[in-house]
Design a protein around this motif. Structure first.
Motif, short mmCIF file in Angstrom:
data_model
loop_
_atom_site.label_atom_id
_atom_site.label_comp_id
_atom_site.label_asym_id
_atom_site.label_seq_id
_atom_site.Cartn_x
_atom_site.Cartn_y
_atom_site.Cartn_z
N ALA A 1 0.25 -10.05 0.54
CA ALA A 1 0.04 -9.15 -0.31
C ALA A 1 0.13 -8.36 1.27
CB ALA A 1 -1.41 -9.45 -0.43
N PRO A 2 -0.21 -8.06 2.09
CA PRO A 2 -0.50 -7.10 2.35
C PRO A 2 0.93 -6.15 2.80
CG PRO A 2 -2.16 -8.84 3.62
CD PRO A 2 -1.21 -9.70 2.74
N ALA A 3 1.72 -6.79 3.49
CA ALA A 3 2.96 -6.45 3.59
C ALA A 3 3.49 -6.62 2.46
CB ALA A 3 4.50 -7.81 4.04
N MET A 4 3.25 -6.42 1.11
CA MET A 4 3.47 -5.71 -0.87
C MET A 4 2.88 -4.82 -0.59
SD MET A 4 4.69 -9.76 -2.88
CE MET A 4 6.08 -11.42 -2.70
N ARG A 5 1.85 -4.85 -0.67
CA ARG A 5 1.34 -3.57 -1.04
C ARG A 5 2.01 -2.95 -0.13
NH1 ARG A 5 -3.73 -6.80 -0.36
NH2 ARG A 5 -4.78 -7.14 -3.02
N GLN A 6 2.09 -2.05 1.18
CA GLN A 6 1.98 -1.60 1.38
C GLN A 6 3.66 -0.87 1.66
OE1 GLN A 6 2.85 -2.81 6.17
NE2 GLN A 6 3.55 -0.13 6.87
N GLN A 7 4.75 -2.13 0.87
CA GLN A 7 5.84 -1.61 0.77
C GLN A 7 6.13 -1.35 -1.02
OE1 GLN A 7 7.74 -5.71 1.79
NE2 GLN A 7 7.56 -5.71 -0.20
N ARG A 8 4.92 -1.06 -1.78
CA ARG A 8 4.55 -1.11 -2.93
C ARG A 8 5.37 -1.75 -3.94
NH1 ARG A 8 0.30 1.71 -3.17
NH2 ARG A 8 0.43 2.19 -5.45
N ARG A 9 5.57 -2.61 -3.53
CA ARG A 9 6.33 -3.54 -4.37
C ARG A 9 6.82 -4.84 -3.86
NH1 ARG A 9 10.51 -3.32 -8.13
NH2 ARG A 9 13.01 -4.44 -7.66
N GLY A 10 7.10 -5.70 -4.84
CA GLY A 10 6.97 -7.62 -4.74
C GLY A 10 6.74 -8.74 -6.09
#
Length: 251
Positions: free
Chosen positions: A128-137
């Motif tokens: 989740a942290p990486a996807m939140r930062q990307q704002r996509r997942g």
């Protein structure tokens, strides 16, 4: 090549349905993380992908362990710098025996829930942290028809797959503002190379007669829905469960 250059983590992908997902995602252009508890099996699948011209990374992962799932996400980010897709496939099923609910050992119940439910939560928590930062997942969870059928003598498994659907809906609500889609696929009885004491080939054929499409379900039947949910084609779909069961629920 609908998943070209996407980074996809697939848990339990050293055999069976997970292996089928891994090979298919690689064919669609994804760089695949084989998150598998068995290092030898994981390496074998990675070798298949690499031999076909794809890219794969094996990360020995116990999905029931927070430290292991965090290491899974860290290794993925170290290698490729992002996480685009998480497919929560790992589950305990083939090794359990059918028995009445009041004869299920407590340890067996706890072990199954640790993988089938806590494992889904921990893997989502890790990426989740990486996807939140990307704002996509894209997060895809594998549920099961047994939840809707309320199949007897598998109460812990039935309960675990109900929890997977609940997690899917809850996470979709929490993560939607970050552009993260969370969906589930609910298959019928799938036949893979993994031997199962509780489901014989004859039993699977008999079960298939309850479906509108009267044939035994195979891993290939889930590939299209999984790729769809992992791709940009499903960007406006979240919190949903796609029933891939040959029309069983219509009967």
């Amino acid at each position: 090549m609908r998943l070209k250059d996407q980074i996809a983590i697939i848990t339990g992908s050293g055999q069976g349905l997970g292996r089928a997902f891994a090979l298919a995602f690689a064919r669609e252009g994804a760089k695949v993380v084989i998150a598998e508890r068995n290092a030898e099996r994981g390496a074998a699948v990675a070798s298949e992908i690499i031999a076909a011209g794809g890219e794969a990374l094996v990360v020995v992962t116990d999905v029931s362990s927070e430290s292991s799932t965090q290491a899974m996400a860290a290794a993925t980010l170290e290698r490729w710098g992002r996480i685009d897709v998480l497919l929560n496939n790992a589950a305990i099923f083939s090794t359990i025996k059918m028995r009445p609910f009041d004869q299920i050992p407590v340890q067996e119940w706890d072990d199954l829930m640790a993988v089938n439910v806590r494992g889904v939560w921990l893997c989502c928590k890790a990426v989740a942290p990486a996807m939140r930062q990307q704002r996509r997942g894209k997060i895809i969870n594998i549920a099961s028809v047994v939840f809707d059928l309320g199949r007897a003598n598998y109460l812990h498994y039935v309960a675990s797959k109900g929890a997977v659907i609940a997690i899917t809906r809850g996470l979709a609500t929490e993560l939607g503002d970050y552009g993260i889609n969370v969906n589930a696929i609910s298959p019928s009885s799938i036949q893979t190379e993994i031997p199962r004491e509780t489901v014989t080939r004859e039993g699977a054929i008999a079960f298939a007669q309850q479906q509108v499409i009267k044939r035994v379900q195979e891993p290939a039947d889930l590939i299209g829905p999984a790729i769809f949910l992992a791709s940009s084609d499903s960007d406006f779909i979240t919190g949903q469960t796609i029933n891939v069961d040959g029309g069983l629920r219509f009967r």
